[in-house]
Design a protein around this motif. Structure first.
Motif, mmCIF file in Angstrom:
data_model
loop_
_atom_site.group_PDB
_atom_site.id
_atom_site.type_symbol
_atom_site.label_atom_id
_atom_site.label_comp_id
_atom_site.label_asym_id
_atom_site.label_seq_id
_atom_site.Cartn_x
_atom_site.Cartn_y
_atom_site.Cartn_z
ATOM 1 N N MET A 1 0.800 -1.118 0.043
ATOM 2 C CA MET A 1 0.037 -0.029 0.025
ATOM 3 C C MET A 1 0.940 1.325 0.058
ATOM 4 N N ARG A 2 0.595 2.049 -0.796
ATOM 5 C CA ARG A 2 1.574 3.450 -0.965
ATOM 6 C C ARG A 2 0.600 4.634 -0.321
ATOM 7 N N LYS A 3 1.493 5.575 0.344
ATOM 8 C CA LYS A 3 0.995 6.497 0.886
ATOM 9 C C LYS A 3 1.064 7.510 0.020
ATOM 10 N N ILE A 4 -0.319 8.235 -0.168
ATOM 11 C CA ILE A 4 -0.222 9.364 -1.436
ATOM 12 C C ILE A 4 -0.837 10.565 -0.585
ATOM 13 N N MET A 5 -0.354 11.730 -0.985
ATOM 14 C CA MET A 5 -0.784 13.133 -0.880
ATOM 15 C C MET A 5 -1.478 13.592 -2.064
ATOM 16 N N ILE A 6 -2.763 13.984 -1.723
ATOM 17 C CA ILE A 6 -3.314 14.784 -2.898
ATOM 18 C C ILE A 6 -3.500 16.456 -2.614
ATOM 19 N N ILE A 7 -3.089 17.129 -3.636
ATOM 20 C CA ILE A 7 -3.076 18.474 -3.664
ATOM 21 C C ILE A 7 -3.878 19.120 -4.778
ATOM 22 N N ASP A 8 -5.025 19.861 -4.544
ATOM 23 C CA ASP A 8 -5.727 20.510 -5.530
ATOM 24 C C ASP A 8 -6.829 21.287 -4.917
ATOM 25 N N ASP A 9 -6.933 22.633 -5.345
ATOM 26 C CA ASP A 9 -7.877 23.572 -5.046
ATOM 27 C C ASP A 9 -9.088 23.237 -4.957
ATOM 28 N N ALA A 10 -9.694 22.302 -5.813
ATOM 29 C CA ALA A 10 -11.086 21.833 -6.115
ATOM 30 C C ALA A 10 -11.400 20.662 -5.294
ATOM 31 N N ALA A 11 -12.251 20.875 -4.497
ATOM 32 C CA ALA A 11 -12.477 19.647 -3.464
ATOM 33 C C ALA A 11 -13.035 18.312 -4.228
ATOM 34 N N PHE A 12 -13.674 18.763 -5.158
ATOM 35 C CA PHE A 12 -14.353 17.566 -5.946
ATOM 36 C C PHE A 12 -13.294 16.725 -6.679
ATOM 37 N N MET A 13 -12.237 17.588 -7.259
ATOM 38 C CA MET A 13 -10.918 16.822 -7.843
ATOM 39 C C MET A 13 -10.381 15.896 -6.918
ATOM 40 N N ARG A 14 -10.106 16.426 -5.548
ATOM 41 C CA ARG A 14 -9.412 15.722 -4.602
ATOM 42 C C ARG A 14 -10.379 14.504 -4.241
ATOM 43 N N ALA A 15 -11.565 14.595 -4.336
ATOM 44 C CA ALA A 15 -12.462 13.507 -3.983
ATOM 45 C C ALA A 15 -12.493 12.541 -5.044
ATOM 46 N N LEU A 16 -12.175 12.937 -6.031
ATOM 47 C CA LEU A 16 -12.607 11.991 -7.470
ATOM 48 C C LEU A 16 -11.132 11.463 -7.102
ATOM 49 N N LEU A 17 -10.216 11.736 -7.049
ATOM 50 C CA LEU A 17 -8.582 11.069 -7.291
ATOM 51 C C LEU A 17 -8.573 10.160 -5.911
ATOM 52 N N LYS A 18 -9.266 10.639 -4.947
ATOM 53 C CA LYS A 18 -9.096 9.885 -3.560
ATOM 54 C C LYS A 18 -9.895 8.530 -3.785
ATOM 55 N N ASP A 19 -10.906 8.738 -4.158
ATOM 56 C CA ASP A 19 -11.920 7.690 -4.508
ATOM 57 C C ASP A 19 -11.365 6.693 -5.644
ATOM 58 N N TYR A 20 -10.714 7.044 -6.576
ATOM 59 C CA TYR A 20 -9.924 6.092 -7.579
ATOM 60 C C TYR A 20 -8.844 5.429 -6.849
ATOM 61 N N LEU A 21 -7.850 6.196 -6.083
ATOM 62 C CA LEU A 21 -6.697 5.716 -5.332
ATOM 63 C C LEU A 21 -6.948 4.843 -4.478
ATOM 64 N N ILE A 22 -8.159 5.083 -3.729
ATOM 65 C CA ILE A 22 -8.464 4.048 -2.594
ATOM 66 C C ILE A 22 -8.876 2.566 -3.317
ATOM 67 N N SER A 23 -9.716 2.954 -4.296
ATOM 68 C CA SER A 23 -10.357 1.702 -4.835
ATOM 69 C C SER A 23 -8.962 0.840 -5.535
ATOM 70 N N LEU A 24 -7.916 1.502 -5.763
ATOM 71 C CA LEU A 24 -6.945 0.562 -6.204
ATOM 72 C C LEU A 24 -6.033 0.246 -5.138
ATOM 73 N N GLY A 25 -6.307 0.437 -3.988
ATOM 74 C CA GLY A 25 -5.386 -0.085 -2.793
ATOM 75 C C GLY A 25 -4.473 0.796 -2.286
ATOM 76 N N HIS A 26 -4.514 2.112 -2.511
ATOM 77 C CA HIS A 26 -3.550 3.045 -1.917
ATOM 78 C C HIS A 26 -4.218 3.586 -0.753
ATOM 79 N N GLU A 27 -3.467 4.265 0.040
ATOM 80 C CA GLU A 27 -3.848 4.927 1.427
ATOM 81 C C GLU A 27 -3.606 6.345 1.098
ATOM 82 N N ILE A 28 -4.687 7.322 1.343
ATOM 83 C CA ILE A 28 -4.486 8.646 1.290
ATOM 84 C C ILE A 28 -4.175 9.275 2.535
ATOM 85 N N VAL A 29 -2.979 9.774 2.695
ATOM 86 C CA VAL A 29 -2.373 10.213 4.139
ATOM 87 C C VAL A 29 -2.648 11.631 4.454
#
Length: 121
Positions: A1-29
């Motif tokens: 499991m990889r620890k990932i940081m998401i930086i984006d000023d748009a909350a919906f883009m962060r949510a979209l990326l977070k959902d994708y990455l979590i579904s792939l087995g990564h951890e959003i730290v």
């Protein structure tokens, strides 16, 4: 499991990326919404991978990328940009980004970028 940081000023883009990455087995730290936060959060959490928007308030993603690369030359950063920002994409690659994603993202392209960057570690 990889620890990932998401930086984006748009909350919906962060949510979209977070959902994708979590579904792939990564951890959003941690998540952030501007370049200043990106630098502080990177130093604090030292994630395996960062996804970062280029256009943000307070400090843009390229400036933040340069600071992160000074702090950690081995940082794995994937830049994100809207269509039509090819010059900014090139600038970010020169500054040390390992890959880039063009918005709107496809899940396949996210998988490809993350796998490529993490395999090359």
């Amino acid at each position: 499991m990889r620890k990932i940081m998401i930086i984006d000023d748009a909350a919906f883009m962060r949510a979209l990326l977070k959902d994708y990455l979590i579904s792939l087995g990564h951890e959003i730290v941690v998540e952030g919404c501007n370049g200043q936060e990106a630098i502080q959060l990177y130093k604090r959490y030292k994630p395996d991978l960062v996804t970062m928007d280029i256009t943000m308030p307070e400090m843009d993603g390229i400036s933040a990328l340069k600071e992160i690369m000074k702090f950690d030359p081995r940082a794995n950063v994937i830049m994100c940009s809207a269509m039509g920002q090819q010059q900014l994409v090139l600038e970010s690659i020169r500054a040390g980004a390992k890959d880039f994603l063009v918005k709107p993202f496809s899940k396949d392209r996210i998988v490809e970028a993350v796998d490529r960057v993490m395999v090359s570690r």
